[in-house]
Structure formats: C-alpha cells, structure tokens
Write a protein that holds these residues in place. Structure first.
Motif, PDB file in Angstrom:
ATOM      1  N   VAL A   1      -4.864   3.012   2.572  1.00 15.64           N
ATOM      2  CA  VAL A   1      -3.891   2.218   3.324  1.00 15.64           C
ATOM      3  C   VAL A   1      -4.567   1.569   4.532  1.00 15.64           C
ATOM      4  CG1 VAL A   1      -1.805   2.321   4.747  1.00 15.64           C
ATOM      5  CG2 VAL A   1      -1.901   3.570   2.585  1.00 15.64           C
ATOM      6  N   ALA A   2      -5.367   2.357   5.242  1.00 15.00           N
ATOM      7  CA  ALA A   2      -6.044   1.833   6.440  1.00 15.00           C
ATOM      8  C   ALA A   2      -7.049   0.748   6.075  1.00 15.00           C
ATOM      9  CB  ALA A   2      -6.735   2.977   7.172  1.00 15.00           C
ATOM     10  N   GLU A   3      -7.772   0.926   4.965  1.00 14.77           N
ATOM     11  CA  GLU A   3      -8.734  -0.096   4.544  1.00 14.77           C
ATOM     12  C   GLU A   3      -8.028  -1.398   4.205  1.00 14.77           C
ATOM     13  OE1 GLU A   3     -12.252   2.675   2.540  1.00 14.77           O
ATOM     14  OE2 GLU A   3     -10.564   2.005   1.313  1.00 14.77           O
TER      15      GLU A   3
ATOM     16  N   ALA B   1      10.023   1.008 -11.205  1.00 15.26           N
ATOM     17  CA  ALA B   1       8.853   0.480 -10.488  1.00 15.26           C
ATOM     18  C   ALA B   1       9.147  -0.884  -9.882  1.00 15.26           C
ATOM     19  CB  ALA B   1       7.656   0.379 -11.424  1.00 15.26           C
ATOM     20  N   THR B   2       8.513  -1.143  -8.746  1.00 18.68           N
ATOM     21  CA  THR B   2       8.494  -2.478  -8.161  1.00 18.68           C
ATOM     22  C   THR B   2       7.134  -3.113  -8.458  1.00 18.68           C
ATOM     23  OG1 THR B   2       7.535  -1.787  -6.047  1.00 18.68           O
ATOM     24  CG2 THR B   2       9.957  -1.661  -6.271  1.00 18.68           C
TER      25      THR B   2
ATOM     26  N   SER C   1       0.796  -1.228   0.000  1.00 16.45           N
ATOM     27  CA  SER C   1       0.000   0.000   0.000  1.00 16.45           C
ATOM     28  C   SER C   1       0.828   1.277   0.000  1.00 16.45           C
ATOM     29  CB  SER C   1      -0.931   0.004   1.215  1.00 16.45           C
ATOM     30  OG  SER C   1      -0.181  -0.110   2.415  1.00 16.45           O
ATOM     31  N   ALA C   2       2.157   1.176   0.040  1.00 18.77           N
ATOM     32  CA  ALA C   2       3.002   2.368   0.115  1.00 18.77           C
ATOM     33  C   ALA C   2       2.747   3.282  -1.078  1.00 18.77           C
ATOM     34  CB  ALA C   2       4.468   1.968   0.177  1.00 18.77           C
TER      35      ALA C   2
ATOM     36  N   ASP D   1       1.919   3.473  -6.269  1.00 21.86           N
ATOM     37  CA  ASP D   1       2.579   4.760  -6.446  1.00 21.86           C
ATOM     38  C   ASP D   1       1.830   5.571  -7.506  1.00 21.86           C
ATOM     39  OD1 ASP D   1       5.244   6.487  -6.235  1.00 21.86           O
ATOM     40  OD2 ASP D   1       4.772   6.228  -8.370  1.00 21.86           O
ATOM     41  N   ARG D   2       1.550   6.824  -7.212  1.00 24.94           N
ATOM     42  CA  ARG D   2       0.684   7.612  -8.103  1.00 24.94           C
ATOM     43  C   ARG D   2       1.279   7.778  -9.500  1.00 24.94           C
ATOM     44  NH1 ARG D   2      -2.509  13.137  -6.338  1.00 24.94           N
ATOM     45  NH2 ARG D   2      -4.027  13.076  -8.064  1.00 24.94           N
TER      46      ARG D   2
END
Length: 331
Positions: A207-209, A286-287, A199-200, A294-295
């Motif tokens: 992220v919380a969801e 990218a990973t 979620s980074a 990532d936006r």
C-alpha cells in the motif's frame, strides 16, 4: 485580490517544495524490489518470483497508472509453482520513462524487449487487469508464437469509450488526469487519500509503495499519455488484430459496478468471443479494484491463471477452470 494571489502562489510554492522533499524521502524508503532491466534506451522494473520449472512464465500487467505491487497476492499465490513476473510499464512505479507513444502495441513491444533482456524466455501466459488487458492482447498479436494463453481480469474493452453512455467520457478522463497531475505537483495527494480503493486489502508495505508513486505528478502524466493513445492508436490496432483461434483465454468480471454497469457488463460478455477456447466467470462480490487487491478475490484470479496454464497443455479452459474450482489448491 493581489494579496489573495500572493497567498495562493506562496501556498503553491510551499506545496511544491514539500512534494519534492516527500518524493526524495520515498525514493530512499522504497527502493525497487525487483530488477532494473534495459528495455531499449530506458530501464524497466521487473519483479520476478518463483522458479522456472518448465511451464509457461506468468506475466502480470497492471491497470491504468498502476504497477507491480498491485499484483502482490496473485504473484504470491502462484510463485511456489511457476515463475511469475510483475512489472512496471515505462514511467510508472520504478521504471524509467520512455520517449515512445503510450499505445498498447508500443508498450507490449517494450515488455517483450525487457523480458528477453532479462533472459526470461517464453512461452508466456499474460494476465491483464483493467487497461492492462489491452496491452496483453497487443502482446498476443505481436508475439503469438511466444503466447501460451491470456487472462483478462475485468479488462478494458477497446470500444469502452466509444460506447460509454456519457459523451466524450475519455476527454473528461483526460481533463481529470491533468488536474490530478497539477494537484500532485503541489503535494495534495500527500494529505488526501485519493487512491485507497486501488490498494485496499494489500499488505501495508505494498500500500505504501503504491501511494508513494501515485502521489507523483509523473504517474498522472503517464496515465494521460496512455489515455491519449487509446482511441487513435490502441483501439484501431486491436480491431485489426488477428483472431486468437484456440488460444486459451480466461475472462473474469466483477459483480459490483458503481457506474456504467450495463455498458461494462455488455463489453465483458463480448471478450470470450476472442478465442474458440475460452471461459468466463463473474466474482459476484468483487469490485474492479478488489479483484486483485483483496486476497480472497486475488486467489480466484490466480486460479484462473492456473486453469489457462493447464489448458495450454491441451485441455479446454472450461474443463481446466472447473477442475480448479472443484479442487482449489490456493484458497
């Protein structure tokens, strides 16, 4: 020895109670953001954004164990011009569990049922990240007339475990998922961040969801069920699948592979061969996880989806993708 056992048992019971309380709290904090739709005996969660203005509907399929919030940036980038559906496979996110096996074809059929129950008709351009790539390929096999194109986002290859350099890697993965489920049952993932990479880069709410649902033992249980079906059911089904012909296909890979890079790159290089109308790009920095979390990387994925939409109208994917890269509208 007896006191040690009693202490461990007491700690486990306390952890289990804390886990149940935290799960109940999360249910109140994070209600389903989308629609709950009947999918043939259970309800499936669909988050639909954007209006249907006549083009294909975009369907976003998450990776192993993941679900709709993971697609936040991609969905946001596309929703001002297309109808975009991010959903949760059965037993993940806000969707109810399904009694059926967790092979790609079964999950594709459940998705199809939910889309039609929600009056979301095709044609569809389906984007699958990681394990989700297997599901969108199964969907294209089962519902070819309704499939306008595919986007494989660092997608899994059916032969990944058969060709992995470490023997029995899929069995090792299954064992780790059983351990994860046991850890979740005693609340370990409430105090240890084991899923940060997934979620980074996403907004705080998403992220919380994701973290709230990743902390549930049922999430690891569903992941394990999907893994168990991979070799005996999903892989043979996709090997029997018909060729895609000239169905528009975009393949996106990553340049940062922490393990198994040679094998994964070789598998990715094979995917464009599924269609005579395909193109491939590698996002160098990218990973696997950042590609959609990532936006900036997610904007490249959205660009690829738009290129496939363009190609569904008659262009080649390569021509359409190059045009989108030359004149980016969403970065």
């Amino acid at each position: 020895m007896a006191w040690t056992f009693i202490g461990l048992a007491a700690a486990g019971l306390a952890g289990s109670a804390a886990q149940r309380a935290a799960a109940q709290r999360d249910e109140r904090r994070f209600p389903a953001p989308g629609r709950m739709v009947e999918a043939g005996g259970f309800r499936m969660h669909l988050e639909v954004r954007g209006e249907h203005l006549g083009g294909p509907t975009i369907v976003l399929e998450a990776g192993l164990g993941s679900f709709s919030p993971n697609w936040h940036w991609v969905q946001q980038a596309l929703a001002d011009r297309l109808r975009v559906v991010a959903y949760d496979r059965a037993g993940l996110g806000w969707s109810d569990p399904s009694p059926a096996p967790r092979d790609a074809a079964t999950m594709a059929a459940e998705l199809h049922t939910a889309l039609h129950a929600a009056d979301i008709e095709g044609p569809y351009v389906l984007a699958g990240h990681s394990f989700g790539g297997l599901v969108v390929r199964a969907f294209a096999e089962l519902y070819r007339p309704e499939t306008a194109g595919l986007v494989l986002v660092d997608a899994s290859h059916p032969d990944q475990w058969a060709r992995w350099p470490v023997p029995s890697a899929d069995r090792i993965q299954l064992i780790s998922l059983r351990i994860s489920a046991a850890a979740a049952r005693v609340g370990l993932f409430r105090i240890v961040d084991a899923f940060g990479a997934v979620s980074a880069g996403l907004p705080e709410r998403q992220v919380a969801e994701l973290n709230a649902r990743f902390a549930l033992p049922s999430t690891s249980d569903v992941e394990a069920a999907e893994m168990r079906a991979w070799e005996p059911i999903t892989r043979p089904f996709l090997h029997r699948a018909s060729a895609l012909g000239d169905l528009p296909l975009a393949v996106i890979g990553v340049g940062v592979q922490p393990m198994g890079a040679q094998t994964l790159d070789a598998l990715q290089e094979e995917l464009p061969g599924l269609s005579m109308n395909s193109a491939r790009r590698v996002i160098a920095d990218a990973t696997h996880e950042s590609l959609i979390a990532d936006r900036e990387h997610a904007s490249r994925v959205a660009e690829a989806i738009l290129a496939v939409v363009d190609a569904a109208g008659g262009e080649s994917v390569e021509t359409a993708w190059t045009a989108r890269e030359t004149h980016p509208a969403i970065r």
